[in-house]
Design a protein around this motif. Structure first.
Motif, PDB file in Angstrom:
ATOM      1  N   UNK A   1      -1.662  -7.305   7.489  1.00 31.89           N
ATOM      2  CA  UNK A   1      -1.187  -7.976   8.707  1.00 31.89           C
ATOM      3  C   UNK A   1       0.174  -7.431   9.137  1.00 31.89           C
ATOM      4  N   UNK A   2       1.084  -7.252   8.191  1.00 36.98           N
ATOM      5  CA  UNK A   2       2.397  -6.700   8.544  1.00 36.98           C
ATOM      6  C   UNK A   2       2.282  -5.247   9.018  1.00 36.98           C
ATOM      7  N   UNK A   3       1.395  -4.496   8.412  1.00 38.94           N
ATOM      8  CA  UNK A   3       1.157  -3.112   8.845  1.00 38.94           C
ATOM      9  C   UNK A   3       0.634  -3.094  10.285  1.00 38.94           C
ATOM     10  N   UNK A   4      -0.280  -3.994  10.597  1.00 36.87           N
ATOM     11  CA  UNK A   4      -0.814  -4.091  11.956  1.00 36.87           C
ATOM     12  C   UNK A   4       0.297  -4.459  12.936  1.00 36.87           C
ATOM     13  N   UNK A   5       1.101  -5.441  12.586  1.00 35.30           N
ATOM     14  CA  UNK A   5       2.204  -5.867  13.465  1.00 35.30           C
ATOM     15  C   UNK A   5       3.156  -4.703  13.726  1.00 35.30           C
ATOM     16  N   UNK A   6       3.532  -3.970  12.670  1.00 40.98           N
ATOM     17  CA  UNK A   6       4.435  -2.827  12.845  1.00 40.98           C
ATOM     18  C   UNK A   6       3.841  -1.813  13.821  1.00 40.98           C
TER      19      UNK A   6
ATOM     20  N   UNK B   1     -10.833  -7.962  -0.813  1.00 40.66           N
ATOM     21  CA  UNK B   1     -10.625  -6.821  -1.702  1.00 40.66           C
ATOM     22  C   UNK B   1      -9.717  -5.787  -1.027  1.00 40.66           C
ATOM     23  N   UNK B   2     -10.014  -5.465   0.222  1.00 43.59           N
ATOM     24  CA  UNK B   2      -9.203  -4.489   0.960  1.00 43.59           C
ATOM     25  C   UNK B   2      -7.754  -4.951   1.074  1.00 43.59           C
ATOM     26  N   UNK B   3      -7.580  -6.213   1.390  1.00 44.10           N
ATOM     27  CA  UNK B   3      -6.245  -6.781   1.566  1.00 44.10           C
ATOM     28  C   UNK B   3      -5.437  -6.720   0.270  1.00 44.10           C
ATOM     29  N   UNK B   4      -6.058  -7.119  -0.831  1.00 46.82           N
ATOM     30  CA  UNK B   4      -5.366  -7.093  -2.120  1.00 46.82           C
ATOM     31  C   UNK B   4      -5.018  -5.667  -2.538  1.00 46.82           C
ATOM     32  N   UNK B   5      -5.956  -4.755  -2.360  1.00 46.08           N
ATOM     33  CA  UNK B   5      -5.722  -3.356  -2.714  1.00 46.08           C
ATOM     34  C   UNK B   5      -4.598  -2.775  -1.873  1.00 46.08           C
ATOM     35  N   UNK B   6      -4.630  -3.017  -0.562  1.00 44.14           N
ATOM     36  CA  UNK B   6      -3.606  -2.492   0.351  1.00 44.14           C
ATOM     37  C   UNK B   6      -2.224  -3.002  -0.052  1.00 44.14           C
ATOM     38  N   UNK B   7      -2.116  -4.294  -0.311  1.00 46.29           N
ATOM     39  CA  UNK B   7      -0.831  -4.883  -0.698  1.00 46.29           C
ATOM     40  C   UNK B   7      -0.337  -4.311  -2.023  1.00 46.29           C
ATOM     41  N   UNK B   8      -1.258  -4.128  -2.957  1.00 48.71           N
ATOM     42  CA  UNK B   8      -0.903  -3.588  -4.277  1.00 48.71           C
ATOM     43  C   UNK B   8      -0.363  -2.160  -4.155  1.00 48.71           C
ATOM     44  N   UNK B   9      -1.033  -1.337  -3.370  1.00 46.97           N
ATOM     45  CA  UNK B   9      -0.663   0.073  -3.269  1.00 46.97           C
ATOM     46  C   UNK B   9       0.514   0.291  -2.320  1.00 46.97           C
ATOM     47  N   UNK B  10       0.531  -0.384  -1.188  1.00 48.99           N
ATOM     48  CA  UNK B  10       1.548  -0.151  -0.158  1.00 48.99           C
ATOM     49  C   UNK B  10       2.760  -1.087  -0.244  1.00 48.99           C
TER      50      UNK B  10
END
Length: 186
Positions: A120-125, A106-115
């Motif tokens: 994972x890419x946010x963590x890598x950055x 749920x968190x992953x889908x929401x994050x991708x939808x909004x951001x």
């Protein structure tokens, strides 16, 4: 009462928010990146004044539940990578889900939808940003940096570093040292 604050991502922001709360006579019990807990409920007039004061520093009060949760995800990641002595050795998805008490999917889908970017890419950055800081300002070698940031190897860190920045870590270190020398000669 919990108040969620957008763009509150550093220790300096926390101090500024604490100062604003004190000026308004609001007693906080807890201040974390992106969130403040107060002892009492805050009336609308005081909230409006807090909102105005924070806006002068580029911070915003949030009231949309999706935005609040996405901001909480970002703050957990930023805290984990930039302000923890060691990045947790557990799977990031487990760590984030446990910290926020939500299902990771749920968190992953929401994050991708909004951001528009995966967690994972946010963590890598952010890991690469942290690596850049450590390369320029610390006395750690690349092996120590890779270990500190929980990379499986120096090669893995170097590959991700080059993908994100376009440069190798050693090249980045060289240009960083040249900049320091140029600044010292001013």
């Amino acid at each position: 009462m919990k108040i969620y604050i957008k763009y509150m991502v550093s220790l300096r922001c926390k101090l500024m928010v604490k100062s604003e709360l004190e000026k308004l006579g609001i007693h906080q019990t807890n201040i974390e990146l992106g969130m403040v807990e107060t002892k009492e409920e805050i009336n609308d007039d005081l909230l409006l004044e807090l909102k105005s004061n924070l806006a002068k520093s580029g911070l915003e009060l949030m009231d949309d539940n999706k935005s609040i949760l996405v901001d909480r995800i970002k703050n957990v990641i930023i805290e984990m990578i930039h302000y923890s002595e060691e990045i947790p050795k557990v799977n990031y998805s487990d760590y984030i889900a446990e910290k926020l008490d939500y299902d990771y999917t749920y968190l992953s889908n929401l994050f991708s939808e909004v951001r528009g970017i995966t967690i994972q890419h946010f963590i890598i950055k952010h890991k690469i940003e942290r690596a850049k800081e450590l390369i320029l300002y610390k006395e750690l070698n690349l092996t120590e940096i890779a270990y500190k940031l929980n990379y499986s190897s120096v090669a893995h860190l170097s590959n991700q570093f080059k993908k994100v920045t376009g440069h190798t870590p050693s090249y980045y270190k060289k240009i960083g040292q040249k900049r320091k020398c140029n600044l010292e000669n001013l």
